[in-house]
Enzyme design. Structure first.
Site, PDB file in Angstrom:
ATOM      1  CG  MET A 198      84.466  34.494  93.672  1.00  0.00           C
ATOM      2  SD  MET A 198      84.757  35.553  92.093  1.00  0.00           S
ATOM      3  CE  MET A 198      84.704  36.956  92.569  1.00  0.00           C
ATOM      4  N   PRO A 199      87.600  34.177  91.592  1.00  0.00           N
ATOM      5  CG  PRO A 199      88.235  36.172  91.107  1.00  0.00           C
ATOM      6  CD  PRO A 199      88.225  35.332  91.994  1.00  0.00           C
ATOM      7  CG  LEU A 200      87.628  29.259  86.546  1.00  0.00           C
ATOM      8  CD1 LEU A 200      88.660  28.072  87.272  1.00  0.00           C
ATOM      9  CD2 LEU A 200      86.231  28.390  86.151  1.00  0.00           C
ATOM     10  CB  THR A 213      91.024  28.725  90.462  1.00  0.00           C
ATOM     11  OG1 THR A 213      90.627  28.249  91.869  1.00  0.00           O
ATOM     12  CG2 THR A 213      91.680  27.177  89.910  1.00  0.00           C
TER      13      THR A 213
END
Lengths: 61, 61, 61, 61, 61, 61
Positions: free
Chosen positions: B1-3, B40
């Site tokens: 999930m890191p952005l 992402t």
């Protein structure tokens, strides 16, 4: 180190951005008590048909 | 999930962005202990006359 | 001048953030062909009950 | 006062943005219990070759 | 892939955030014509003494 | 409508944030030629161990 990100409607010219960067940098550095060299300002021009206010595109206000 | 959101001066080509996305994704996934598929990366090219540093537009440095 | 903003789920410790900052800075500076000193990384820890994926809070996945 | 920033792949037209702004504003105002007039939505179209997912540019997926 | 970042005044509970994530995800996925699974929503609670409107802190309005 | 997001190191008190909001709003409204009421300022306090500069956490500089 302060980072300032300004989003506004497209339309300002280089002179306005230069003035914005100069004055905002001066203000933020003075209040943050840091050197002006440490301040970054990023200006994000947004088209009015990409900006909604109260549920309406700004281009249609 | 890191952005990951990267803002830099306009000028990089597709090869540089591809390399950036590949390497930053690998690094972040390894450190966050998550699958690479969960990362992402959004790259924001900023014109140098929209970027201020030390009170001066980068285009005029 | 590159600015990197990383949002991820809260939970990483200082060691992970230090490693993230070191490695991402090295990667971005190399690809952007700028000095490492010019790279800023800001890490934003997000609680899993403030992060939605596919319509569900990550805390309830 | 809620501020909603939407980043998605470039390609939507004005009709989609208008619908997005209308519906997201209605939803957020209702949940935040604030007037719709207080909601700002900014739409950020990102080129697929500036968006990475799982280490690959979206333009090359 | 749409990414939605919502900044609002601190105060909402988990139920409100859950509802926000559910409804905003449904709306954005439908308009973007993408699967709901592809939508990320990040909620940023801002203290009213960190939010200025018309030159005044929201905590002092 | 201008939106100003300021990220800086945690440590400022309410007086500094009030002054920041007042002065930045005045400056931006004047340059954007818009009413002060239309300007939003969001202040994001970042812990120094979440801020990297030149590959080093600011808390360890």
């Amino acid at each position: 180190m302060p980072l300032v990100q300004v989003s506004w409607w497209k339309g300002a010219g280089t002179d306005q951005r230069r003035q914005l960067v100069e004055e905002v940098t001066e203000t933020v550095a003075r209040i943050a008590k840091c050197p002006e060299a440490a301040v970054t300002v990023i200006v994000n021009d947004v088209e009015t048909d990409h900006w909604g206010r109260g549920g309406t595109l700004a281009s249609e206000l």
